[in-house]
Design a protein around this motif. Structure first.
Motif, PDB file in Angstrom:
ATOM      1  N   UNK A 139      51.790  -9.380 -28.752  1.00 37.85           N
ATOM      2  CA  UNK A 139      53.074  -8.756 -27.704  1.00 37.85           C
ATOM      3  C   UNK A 139      53.403  -7.216 -28.142  1.00 37.85           C
ATOM      4  N   UNK A 148      50.412  -5.065 -27.273  1.00 35.26           N
ATOM      5  CA  UNK A 148      50.651  -4.612 -25.617  1.00 35.26           C
ATOM      6  C   UNK A 148      51.589  -3.581 -25.760  1.00 35.26           C
ATOM      7  N   UNK A 149      52.693  -3.646 -26.392  1.00 33.91           N
ATOM      8  CA  UNK A 149      53.593  -2.807 -26.336  1.00 33.91           C
ATOM      9  C   UNK A 149      53.139  -1.258 -26.676  1.00 33.91           C
ATOM     10  N   UNK A 199      50.531  -0.122 -24.215  1.00 29.54           N
ATOM     11  CA  UNK A 199      51.119   0.244 -22.973  1.00 29.54           C
ATOM     12  C   UNK A 199      50.493  -0.828 -21.898  1.00 29.54           C
ATOM     13  N   UNK A 200      50.012  -1.882 -22.445  1.00 35.11           N
ATOM     14  CA  UNK A 200      49.188  -2.892 -21.595  1.00 35.11           C
ATOM     15  C   UNK A 200      50.172  -4.027 -21.034  1.00 35.11           C
ATOM     16  N   UNK A 201      49.772  -4.655 -20.013  1.00 35.91           N
ATOM     17  CA  UNK A 201      50.364  -5.715 -19.565  1.00 35.91           C
ATOM     18  C   UNK A 201      50.181  -7.027 -20.544  1.00 35.91           C
ATOM     19  N   UNK A 202      50.953  -8.091 -20.676  1.00 39.20           N
ATOM     20  CA  UNK A 202      50.844  -9.204 -21.606  1.00 39.20           C
ATOM     21  C   UNK A 202      50.981 -10.394 -20.850  1.00 39.20           C
ATOM     22  N   UNK A 214      51.233 -14.029 -22.619  1.00 38.79           N
ATOM     23  CA  UNK A 214      51.479 -14.791 -23.461  1.00 38.79           C
ATOM     24  C   UNK A 214      51.100 -16.367 -23.107  1.00 38.79           C
ATOM     25  N   UNK A 269      42.193  -7.512 -12.125  1.00 35.60           N
ATOM     26  CA  UNK A 269      43.441  -7.981 -12.653  1.00 35.60           C
ATOM     27  C   UNK A 269      43.009  -9.478 -13.228  1.00 35.60           C
ATOM     28  N   UNK A 314      51.572 -15.341 -13.556  1.00 33.78           N
ATOM     29  CA  UNK A 314      51.503 -13.835 -13.783  1.00 33.78           C
ATOM     30  C   UNK A 314      50.335 -13.183 -13.241  1.00 33.78           C
ATOM     31  N   UNK A 315      50.528 -12.121 -12.457  1.00 31.18           N
ATOM     32  CA  UNK A 315      49.312 -11.348 -12.314  1.00 31.18           C
ATOM     33  C   UNK A 315      49.163  -9.958 -13.054  1.00 31.18           C
ATOM     34  N   UNK A 316      48.367  -9.576 -13.914  1.00 35.85           N
ATOM     35  CA  UNK A 316      48.245  -8.377 -14.600  1.00 35.85           C
ATOM     36  C   UNK A 316      47.214  -7.334 -14.307  1.00 35.85           C
ATOM     37  N   UNK A 317      47.642  -6.023 -14.277  1.00 38.13           N
ATOM     38  CA  UNK A 317      46.752  -4.979 -14.117  1.00 38.13           C
ATOM     39  C   UNK A 317      45.723  -4.913 -15.276  1.00 38.13           C
TER      40      UNK A 317
END
Lengths: 249, 309
Positions: A129, A132-133, A136-139, A141, A152, A166-169
């Motif tokens: 996490x 990711x922060x 600047x990425x999506x996570x 977990x 994606x 969830x769907x993440x870029x």
């Protein structure tokens, strides 16, 4: 697509650790060490993505002592292509590890980073996490399912009440839960081959990262021991004890 | 300085875990503010305002926060959090998902799963699956902590009268979206809130046999849990798992049926007040922590137990 898989050297999950007499930590002398089980699942997932033709290269990285090369070799034997050891004799906190990994993400530019959700020594559940922060990425977990399509990542996550998808870029961070896959065993030929795969060692200084921490461990103690109780001879006796002695039903 | 507590909720109901987190905040000491971030979460904010000891409720109500996506929530929490001495969340899957992201944005270490507050900057937390307890001290300007519910008795959900203040700022990072969820529906109490838990392990042999445990649980008003072995074998879904990496529980009564007692399972239940083990293997490690052990065939003992209740 390049995948980065950070892994950790930890005490083997079958070992019951003991606290040192001076309360400075747990006694790890002569204790069997291994690849953290969740990290093993992360490596396996990356290898499967490569086998499916989705991933082109798998880079494993560990932040730890020189001995962590052993766990990197294990990951290479499981199918990773090359390894990086960020060598640090000190036990670093999750934030410091995430900062070091961020430096490597900047250098390697992976599209996906797969990590274990927690290490079974510190039980922090933070590094993915935090990375990711910082990146600047999506996570995604606590993943129990991962699919990559159309730039994606679709991640099914194990949450308290059930499952969430969830769907993440991309690029994105995924942390593994137990049900994501069952890791394979490394074959002997692959263990031999792994010895020849590249393993690079860098220092935190070379990456320009400060590993200072805002947390200090003052002491480590054994938990309050729970003593074994009694054996009852029958269900009737059990119910009687629960009603009249323990008074819990 | 004040303490910010992140409310755990589903946009409709304030989760009980929030009350344990507020209890930890009270032990730290200071004004307690609760952040309710969601969509259409007005009822949750009203409920949070009634929680004993809460001074103020901040409400961020926006579509970007509807599904607790950490990419959107963490910037909001970090922005608010930097004016507080502490930011606390329950160590639920939600809290564990978002809070490290907040800590990293604040450039501070997080302390996970505290079970005791020794001083406003000093806490205890289990490590190595609960085989050791670490005392840790934080020098961070903002102390970011997740709270293990079993370590703190919940504060009252009624009796408070906090003010409610809307938060206007919205972040939509645009890099993640919610697709769907499958939430298990059950008439039985939630594992982490149940007073009695009946859990099954590999000894149950298959998922159908868990019906035996459901029957006992329904007579006791209990929740039903499982060991990792039972979940990995596909007997029951993952949300029933009790252990180091599943749910941490501490009910009044924990009945372990056909569970051998692996370290990682014990980590999730050994703080239960009374532990009962039913297992045919008298050498099973679960008996070393059980107050009452019954050596025998669970397929005889469990139906007999149900009849006796």
């Amino acid at each position: 697509m390049k995948i980065l898989v950070p892994v950790k050297r930890v005490v083997d999950y079958n070992v019951k650790v003991r606290v040192k007499a001076d309360n400075s930590g747990v006694d790890l002398a002569n204790v069997k060490m291994a690849l953290n089980p969740f990290c093993e699942i992360a490596v396996e997932e990356a290898v499967r993505l490569k086998e499916k033709g989705i991933a082109s290269e798998i880079v494993v990285v560990s932040v730890g002592p020189a001995a962590a090369q052993e766990q990197l070799r294990t990951a290479l034997a499981l199918g990773a292509d090359r390894a990086v050891l960020i060598e640090s004799a000190d036990e670093l906190g999750s934030l410091a590890v995430a900062k070091l990994l961020k430096a490597l993400v900047d250098k390697e530019q992976p599209q996906l980073v797969i990590l274990g959700k927690q290490a079974i020594d510190s039980d922090n559940n933070q590094t993915g996490q935090m990375l990711a922060a910082l990146s600047g990425f999506a996570q995604g977990t606590f993943a129990s399912r991962l699919e990559i399509a159309d730039e994606r990542a679709t991640v099914t996550r194990e949450i308290d009440g059930g499952l969430q998808t969830v769907s993440l870029a991309l690029p994105a961070i995924v942390t593994t839960d137990l049900r994501l896959n069952e890791p394979r065993y490394a074959s002997l030929p692959n263990i031999m081959k792994a010895k020849k795969k590249p393993l690079e060692t860098v220092t935190p200084d070379a990456l320009g990262v400060s590993t200072a921490s805002t947390v200090k461990i003052l002491k480590v103690e054994a938990p309050a021991a729970r003593s074994a109780g009694i054996k009852v001879g029958s269900v009737a006796e059990l119910v009687e004890k629960l009603k009249n002695e323990a008074k819990v039903i | 300085m004040a303490i910010l507590v992140i409310a755990e909720h589903d946009n409709a109901v304030l989760a009980a875990a929030t009350l344990n987190t507020v209890a930890a905040a009270q032990q730290i000491g200071g004004d307690i503010h609760v952040l309710v971030a969601g969509q259409g979460c007005g009822a949750v904010a009203e409920a949070a305002a009634k929680v004993a000891g809460v001074a103020k409720v901040l409400v961020a109500d926006h579509a970007a926060y509807a599904h607790q996506l950490p990419e959107n929530l963490a910037p909001l929490m970090a922005e608010l959090g930097k004016t507080y001495s502490h930011v606390l969340a329950a160590a639920t899957t939600n809290g564990k998902n978002v809070l490290p992201r907040v800590a990293a944005l604040l450039d501070v270490d997080q302390i996970s799963e505290i079970v005791k507050v020794l001083a406003p900057d000093t806490f205890q937390r289990p490590i190595y699956a609960g085989n050791a307890i670490a005392t840790v001290q934080s020098t961070a300007a903002v102390k970011v902590l997740t709270v293990r519910g079993t370590g703190f008795d919940a504060v009252a959900g009624e009796g408070g009268s906090a003010s409610i203040e809307p938060i206007a700022s919205v972040t939509d990072a645009g890099i993640s979206r919610f697709v769907g969820e499958e939430i298990a529906k059950s008439e039985r109490p939630e594992l982490t809130a149940a007073k009695i838990i009946v859990s099954g392990g590999r000894g149950m042999q298959n998922g159908d046999n868990f019906q035996l445990l459901y029957s006992v649980a329904d007579k006791l008003g209990a929740a039903v849990g499982a060991s990792r072995a039972a979940v990995d074998a596909g007997f029951v879904p993952n949300d029933m798992q009790v252990g180091q990496t599943g749910k941490i529980v501490a009910p009044q009564l924990y009945i372990a049926v056909g569970i051998s007692g692996a370290i990682q399972h014990l980590a999730g239940m050994k703080d239960s007040k009374v532990i009962v083990a039913i297992n045919k293997d008298e050498e099973a490690p679960i008996f070393q922590v059980a107050d009452y052990g019954l050596v025998g065939d669970l397929f005889e003992a469990v139906p007999e137990l149900e009849r006796a209740l």
